[in-house]
Design a protein around this motif. Structure first.
Motif, mmCIF file in Angstrom:
data_model
loop_
_atom_site.group_PDB
_atom_site.id
_atom_site.type_symbol
_atom_site.label_atom_id
_atom_site.label_comp_id
_atom_site.label_asym_id
_atom_site.label_seq_id
_atom_site.Cartn_x
_atom_site.Cartn_y
_atom_site.Cartn_z
ATOM 1 N N SER A 18 0.772 -1.225 0.122
ATOM 2 C CA SER A 18 -0.128 -0.139 0.146
ATOM 3 C C SER A 18 0.835 1.173 0.067
ATOM 4 N N THR A 22 0.903 4.182 -2.796
ATOM 5 C CA THR A 22 0.794 5.395 -2.683
ATOM 6 C C THR A 22 1.849 6.268 -3.126
ATOM 7 N N ALA A 176 -6.689 3.274 0.634
ATOM 8 C CA ALA A 176 -5.339 2.158 0.958
ATOM 9 C C ALA A 176 -5.649 1.936 2.204
ATOM 10 N N VAL A 180 -6.163 -2.025 3.228
ATOM 11 C CA VAL A 180 -5.180 -2.967 4.213
ATOM 12 C C VAL A 180 -5.871 -3.404 5.200
#
Length: 472
Positions: A18, A22, A176, A180
């Protein structure tokens, strides 16, 4: 070094993935706006016009009023050669303007004539970016124009970071984070069947080979391995069962000829070699009896709901072994309450206790006492006054046929192994420590019925002492 769990490894990788996504998104946004500077310039004009619009309001008589804050006019005041604005009311009246000379009047007029947009013009050798937008304030239209030459205040950076915040931190990061969390929960839920199978594997031990690892919910990649383990457990169970059956049958078959041999040896006259022969036959008989007991202990299954009186068992063992203690010139005694209910099978517990008491009577010196101690917590202890058990041997004394330096005392090396197996069947804890004043203290901690648990650890009520043997 203990390896990391698969759940933690997958969780870390998901978080790292993640973070990388990003960062890639940030790089893409930065690259997009770096390559499309015209878009950044248009966004800069739109942003400044929005800031100017926020300072507009209408009075009750419909007059448009402009009340800018210090931060708003800071750039126009400090950089008069770089930034300019002009605000027109619905009737074309100029409400306010700053550095309007930066742009020729005809350019302002052309911008004001259009609905919206931006363009560049050349003025006095400089490239001027000019934009205009129609807004509605208090129900009436107005027009705001903005112009800039260069960007000494780096307004475009504010636009850049604003776009980065909107497209990354507002749009991507919450998504995100949720992704997760969902992945972590999914991984944990998916790994739960494997965790249950691992727990069942750890609990599988001596006497529990009939239990198989659960296969429900396992992925196909793990299912083959678990089924192979279950097959191996089946083969191990068959081998152990064959070994137990052989030991039990052999011991049982030897009992009758040994009994006949003992009877015939007992009839021998008291010749010089007769007594050693009798002792050898007695030791062989004891070994066969212990082998049969070990085979029976291996197949012991305790009903979880079964309860027994630990105090009554201990007193019964003292009474049974009193003649043996007296014949050996030793004493045996009981200390504890009148009653102590525990979870377990009375016959099996008595068998384990007889083995402990027999061991203690052989190792305690003549004239000393072996004490069977029961505590209300469900703890059963056997204390002797012998040389004790060294700390280095306390993990090995429960192994079958293991005997210490005092093997000449006639032990078979099976007694403590039988005790250990019976304790495992009861899920009881076995402990060895040094007794006060010398000797060994071997303890079994049984589970108490919930209704019999004492409210505190205060003095034990109803304590009694019973002793048999020669007086101290």
């Amino acid at each position: 070094m203990r390896p990391h769990s698969l759940i933690s490894v997958l969780t870390r990788r998901l978080v790292l993935g993640s973070v990388l996504l990003t960062m890639v998104n940030i790089a893409l946004v930065m690259g997009y706006y770096s390559l499309d500077r015209d878009e950044l310039q248009r966004e800069k004009i739109s942003r400044q016009i929005s800031r100017l619009e926020a300072a507009l309001s209408r009075l009750p008589d419909g007059t448009l009023r402009f009340t800018p804050g210090d931060r708003l006019i800071h750039d126009f005041r400090d950089y008069p050669e770089a930034y300019a604005y002009r605000i027109l009311d619905h009737d074309g009246r100029v409400v306010d303007a700053a550095n309007a000379g930066l742009v020729p009047p005809e350019v302002w007029a052309a911008v004001a004539a259009s609905d919206a947009g931006s363009s560049t013009v050349q003025h006095e050798g400089r490239t001027v970016l000019v934009g205009s937008q129609k807004v509605v304030v208090g129900g009436k239209p107005a027009r705001i124009g903005f112009a800039s030459v260069g960007d000494p205040s780096r307004l475009v950076l504010f636009v850049f970071f604003d776009e980065l915040f909107v497209h990354v931190f507002v749009a991507l990061l919450p998504f995100a984070a949720c992704l997760v969390l969902v992945n972590i929960v999914t991984v944990r839920q998916s790994m739960r069947p494997l965790i249950e199978a691992a727990r069942a594997a750890r609990e599988t031990g001596h006497g529990t080979t009939t239990r198989r690892l659960p296969t429900a919910g396992l992925p196909a990649e793990i299912l083959d391995m678990v089924e192979a383990i279950n097959d191996a457990l089946g083969r191990l169970e068959d081998a152990l069962e064959a070994e137990r059956a052989f030991t039990a049958e052999a011991a049982h078959a030897l009992r009758t000829p040994l009994a006949v041999l003992s009877a015939r040896v007992a009839q021998l006259p008291d010749l010089p070699g007769a007594q050693p022969l009798r002792d050898d036959v007695a030791r062989l008989t004891r070994l066969v009896e212990q082998m049969l007991s070990a085979a029976q202990a291996d197949t012991l299954v305790v009903d979880p709901a079964m309860q027994s009186d630990l105090a009554a068992i201990a007193r019964s063992v003292v009474a049974d072994m009193a003649p043996i203690a007296i014949a050996a010139g030793r004493q045996i005694a009981y200390e504890g309450p009148d009653a102590c209910p525990v979870m377990g099978d009375a016959d099996a517990i008595a068998h384990a206790l007889r083995n402990l008491a027999d061991n203690a009577l052989r190792f305690t010196p003549a004239g000393t006492e072996v004490t069977l101690i029961v505590e209300e917590t469900g703890r059963l202890s056997v204390r002797d006054h012998g040389s004790g058990i060294p700390a280095s041997h306390r993990d090995t004394v429960f192994k079958r046929f293991w005997r210490g330096a005092a093997s000449d005392l006639g032990g078979t090396g099976l007694g403590l192994a039988i005790v250990k197996r019976i304790a495992e069947a009861h899920q009881a804890e076995v402990g060895i420590s040094d007794a006060t004043g010398g000797g060994a203290l071997v303890s079994l901690q049984f589970h108490r019925p919930p209704s019999a648990l004492p409210p505190d650890r205060g003095p034990l009520p109803g304590l009694r002492r019973e002793a048999a043997g020669q007086p101290a």
